[in-house]
Structure formats: C-alpha cells, structure tokens
Design a protein around this motif. Structure first.
Motif, PDB file in Angstrom:
ATOM      1  N   ASN A   1       0.828  -1.206   0.000  1.00  0.00           N
ATOM      2  CA  ASN A   1       0.000   0.000   0.000  1.00  0.00           C
ATOM      3  C   ASN A   1       0.865   1.260   0.000  1.00  0.00           C
ATOM      4  O   ASN A   1       0.567   2.235  -0.700  1.00  0.00           O
ATOM      5  N   HIS A   2       1.934   1.244   0.767  1.00  0.00           N
ATOM      6  CA  HIS A   2       2.860   2.374   0.819  1.00  0.00           C
ATOM      7  C   HIS A   2       3.432   2.654  -0.569  1.00  0.00           C
ATOM      8  O   HIS A   2       3.487   3.801  -1.022  1.00  0.00           O
ATOM      9  N   ALA A   3       3.840   1.607  -1.254  1.00  0.00           N
ATOM     10  CA  ALA A   3       4.394   1.777  -2.602  1.00  0.00           C
ATOM     11  C   ALA A   3       3.335   2.318  -3.561  1.00  0.00           C
ATOM     12  O   ALA A   3       3.632   3.174  -4.403  1.00  0.00           O
ATOM     13  N   THR A   4       2.106   1.843  -3.425  1.00  0.00           N
ATOM     14  CA  THR A   4       1.021   2.320  -4.288  1.00  0.00           C
ATOM     15  C   THR A   4       0.811   3.818  -4.106  1.00  0.00           C
ATOM     16  O   THR A   4       0.658   4.566  -5.080  1.00  0.00           O
ATOM     17  N   TYR A   5       0.813   4.260  -2.877  1.00  0.00           N
ATOM     18  CA  TYR A   5       0.661   5.684  -2.576  1.00  0.00           C
ATOM     19  C   TYR A   5       1.739   6.507  -3.282  1.00  0.00           C
ATOM     20  O   TYR A   5       1.448   7.505  -3.956  1.00  0.00           O
ATOM     21  N   HIS A   6       2.976   6.082  -3.148  1.00  0.00           N
ATOM     22  CA  HIS A   6       4.066   6.856  -3.730  1.00  0.00           C
ATOM     23  C   HIS A   6       4.139   6.726  -5.250  1.00  0.00           C
ATOM     24  O   HIS A   6       4.568   7.667  -5.920  1.00  0.00           O
ATOM     25  N   ARG A   7       3.690   5.610  -5.812  1.00  0.00           N
ATOM     26  CA  ARG A   7       3.627   5.530  -7.282  1.00  0.00           C
ATOM     27  C   ARG A   7       2.625   6.542  -7.824  1.00  0.00           C
ATOM     28  O   ARG A   7       2.833   7.107  -8.900  1.00  0.00           O
ATOM     29  N   GLY A   8       1.571   6.792  -7.082  1.00  0.00           N
ATOM     30  CA  GLY A   8       0.629   7.841  -7.479  1.00  0.00           C
ATOM     31  C   GLY A   8       1.315   9.197  -7.500  1.00  0.00           C
ATOM     32  O   GLY A   8       1.079  10.016  -8.402  1.00  0.00           O
ATOM     33  N   GLN A   9       2.167   9.446  -6.525  1.00  0.00           N
ATOM     34  CA  GLN A   9       2.929  10.696  -6.524  1.00  0.00           C
ATOM     35  C   GLN A   9       3.868  10.763  -7.723  1.00  0.00           C
ATOM     36  O   GLN A   9       4.000  11.819  -8.355  1.00  0.00           O
ATOM     37  N   VAL A  10       4.526   9.641  -8.029  1.00  0.00           N
ATOM     38  CA  VAL A  10       5.430   9.626  -9.180  1.00  0.00           C
ATOM     39  C   VAL A  10       4.669   9.950 -10.455  1.00  0.00           C
ATOM     40  O   VAL A  10       5.148  10.733 -11.291  1.00  0.00           O
ATOM     41  N   THR A  11       3.482   9.395 -10.615  1.00  0.00           N
ATOM     42  CA  THR A  11       2.671   9.693 -11.803  1.00  0.00           C
ATOM     43  C   THR A  11       2.384  11.181 -11.900  1.00  0.00           C
ATOM     44  O   THR A  11       2.507  11.783 -12.971  1.00  0.00           O
ATOM     45  N   THR A  12       2.029  11.800 -10.794  1.00  0.00           N
ATOM     46  CA  THR A  12       1.783  13.246 -10.791  1.00  0.00           C
ATOM     47  C   THR A  12       3.055  14.014 -11.153  1.00  0.00           C
ATOM     48  O   THR A  12       3.020  14.954 -11.956  1.00  0.00           O
ATOM     49  N   LEU A  13       4.185  13.620 -10.586  1.00  0.00           N
ATOM     50  CA  LEU A  13       5.452  14.298 -10.881  1.00  0.00           C
ATOM     51  C   LEU A  13       5.834  14.141 -12.349  1.00  0.00           C
ATOM     52  O   LEU A  13       6.330  15.099 -12.975  1.00  0.00           O
ATOM     53  N   LEU A  14       5.596  12.970 -12.910  1.00  0.00           N
ATOM     54  CA  LEU A  14       5.873  12.764 -14.342  1.00  0.00           C
ATOM     55  C   LEU A  14       5.042  13.724 -15.185  1.00  0.00           C
ATOM     56  O   LEU A  14       5.545  14.334 -16.134  1.00  0.00           O
TER      57      LEU A  14
ATOM     58  N   GLY B   1       5.884  17.102 -17.802  1.00  0.00           N
ATOM     59  CA  GLY B   1       5.483  17.057 -19.202  1.00  0.00           C
ATOM     60  C   GLY B   1       5.491  15.673 -19.810  1.00  0.00           C
ATOM     61  O   GLY B   1       5.309  15.525 -21.022  1.00  0.00           O
ATOM     62  N   SER B   2       5.701  14.659 -18.986  1.00  0.00           N
ATOM     63  CA  SER B   2       5.712  13.289 -19.472  1.00  0.00           C
ATOM     64  C   SER B   2       4.348  12.659 -19.230  1.00  0.00           C
ATOM     65  O   SER B   2       3.511  13.222 -18.524  1.00  0.00           O
ATOM     66  N   ARG B   3       4.149  11.511 -19.812  1.00  0.00           N
ATOM     67  CA  ARG B   3       2.899  10.787 -19.562  1.00  0.00           C
ATOM     68  C   ARG B   3       2.960  10.126 -18.189  1.00  0.00           C
ATOM     69  O   ARG B   3       4.015   9.667 -17.770  1.00  0.00           O
ATOM     70  N   GLY B   4       1.831  10.056 -17.559  1.00  0.00           N
ATOM     71  CA  GLY B   4       1.749   9.296 -16.325  1.00  0.00           C
ATOM     72  C   GLY B   4       1.754   7.812 -16.655  1.00  0.00           C
ATOM     73  O   GLY B   4       1.752   7.427 -17.827  1.00  0.00           O
ATOM     74  N   VAL B   5       1.781   6.985 -15.646  1.00  0.00           N
ATOM     75  CA  VAL B   5       1.762   5.543 -15.848  1.00  0.00           C
ATOM     76  C   VAL B   5       0.566   4.944 -15.122  1.00  0.00           C
ATOM     77  O   VAL B   5       0.144   5.462 -14.093  1.00  0.00           O
ATOM     78  N   THR B   6       0.030   3.894 -15.682  1.00  0.00           N
ATOM     79  CA  THR B   6      -1.081   3.192 -15.054  1.00  0.00           C
ATOM     80  C   THR B   6      -0.525   2.029 -14.260  1.00  0.00           C
ATOM     81  O   THR B   6       0.170   1.176 -14.804  1.00  0.00           O
ATOM     82  N   THR B   7      -0.822   2.027 -12.972  1.00  0.00           N
ATOM     83  CA  THR B   7      -0.302   0.970 -12.093  1.00  0.00           C
ATOM     84  C   THR B   7      -1.406   0.345 -11.239  1.00  0.00           C
ATOM     85  O   THR B   7      -1.134  -0.198 -10.175  1.00  0.00           O
TER      86      THR B   7
END
Length: 169
Positions: A132-145, A149-155
């Motif tokens: 769950n912790h990793a899922t939370y931070h992957r959401g942040q990474v998607t926003t930062l991407l 100006g990059s595409r987000g990722v679906t995880t």
C-alpha cells in the motif's frame, strides 16, 4: 487474513507496478529525473529512492533484522542506477518469499521503527502495508511525471490482474 499465495500476488503486483513507474521515469532527462519538485520526497528520483528504501527496510524487518537506514537519493545518478539496485532487492525479496513457510504468514513479528518504537503485527499485515505504501508513492510519481510534461503511468491492481489473466489465455 491472507494466505501465502495472496501475499505473492501483492508482491508480484508491486514489482510490476514499480517497473512501470521506472519505465516512465526513464523517459525523463537526467535533469528532470533529479529535479526537486517540492514533493513529499523531492522529485521523481527522491520518491523512487524512498520507495526502494522502504521496501528494503521492510524486507529486513520481515527477516527479523533491523533496517534503519534510508538510502540517499544522491546514490543514484540516473534511473538506470536506481533500477539496477532495485532489481537486486527484488531478487533478494523473491528468494526470501520462496523460502517462506506458509505458516509464517500469520505469525506475529516484532520490529522497531526508525524512531525506536517497538511494534508487533502479523506478517500478512506488514506485507499489505508495504504494498500500500508503494502504491501511494507511485501515485505521486505519476503526478510528478505529468508535471514534468511526461505521460503518467497506469499501475492499478486491476490492470495487473487483467494483464496476468490475458497472458495465461
């Protein structure tokens, strides 16, 4: 309560989703990868390094060791260096999981957090937490991407399950 196979699915999902986030980060320039965007862990590099550090610390705790050191994002000059270190951690965790007895899933583990406080919880809850912790931070990474100006990722977990089912068909 979860069974060993349920924990395996969650850990497999985390690897799959982390790889997607890393592929998204690989599309950035080195400067973008390193840029501090004032997120909870700086930028993409800081957030990914935090995620990997947390996974390493939790693995140590699951093995009865004391993980006390977060990695310094400066150790990773680029996404390749970070990915290489993470791959080694994934292999280590997979070996631990293969040797895990199914009864261990429900056993209570005693661990000390980074502030020196001691806790006890069943392994299955701690694995759920780490995922769950990793899922939370992957959401942040998607926003930062996206900010960069990059595409987000679906995880999403449901996408992982669909892909896994399609591969079996």
């Amino acid at each position: 309560m979860l069974e060993k196979s349920d924990l395996g699915r969650l850990l497999e999902y985390t690897v799959w989703a982390n790889h997607r986030a890393l592929r998204g980060a690989a599309l950035l320039t080195v400067d973008q990868f390193r840029r501090d965007l004032k997120g909870s862990h700086g930028g993409v590099r800081g957030t990914l390094a935090h995620m990997m550090s947390s996974e390493a610390i939790w693995l140590d705790r699951w093995k009865g060791l004391t993980g006390t050191r977060m990695l310094d994002e400066g150790e990773f000059k680029d996404v390749v260096a970070l990915r290489d270190r993470w791959s080694a951690l994934e292999e280590h965790r997979a070996a631990w999981f293969r040797s895990l007895r199914k009864e261990a899933v429900t056993q209570t583990l005693r661990y000390t957090n980074m502030e020196g406080k001691t806790f006890e919880q069943p392994l299955w809850q701690l694995v759920q937490h780490a995922v769950n912790h990793a899922t939370y931070h992957r959401g942040q990474v998607t926003t930062l991407l996206r900010i960069l100006g990059s595409r987000g990722v679906t995880t999403d977990l449901v996408v992982f399950d669909r892909e896994k089912k399609a591969k079996k068909a």
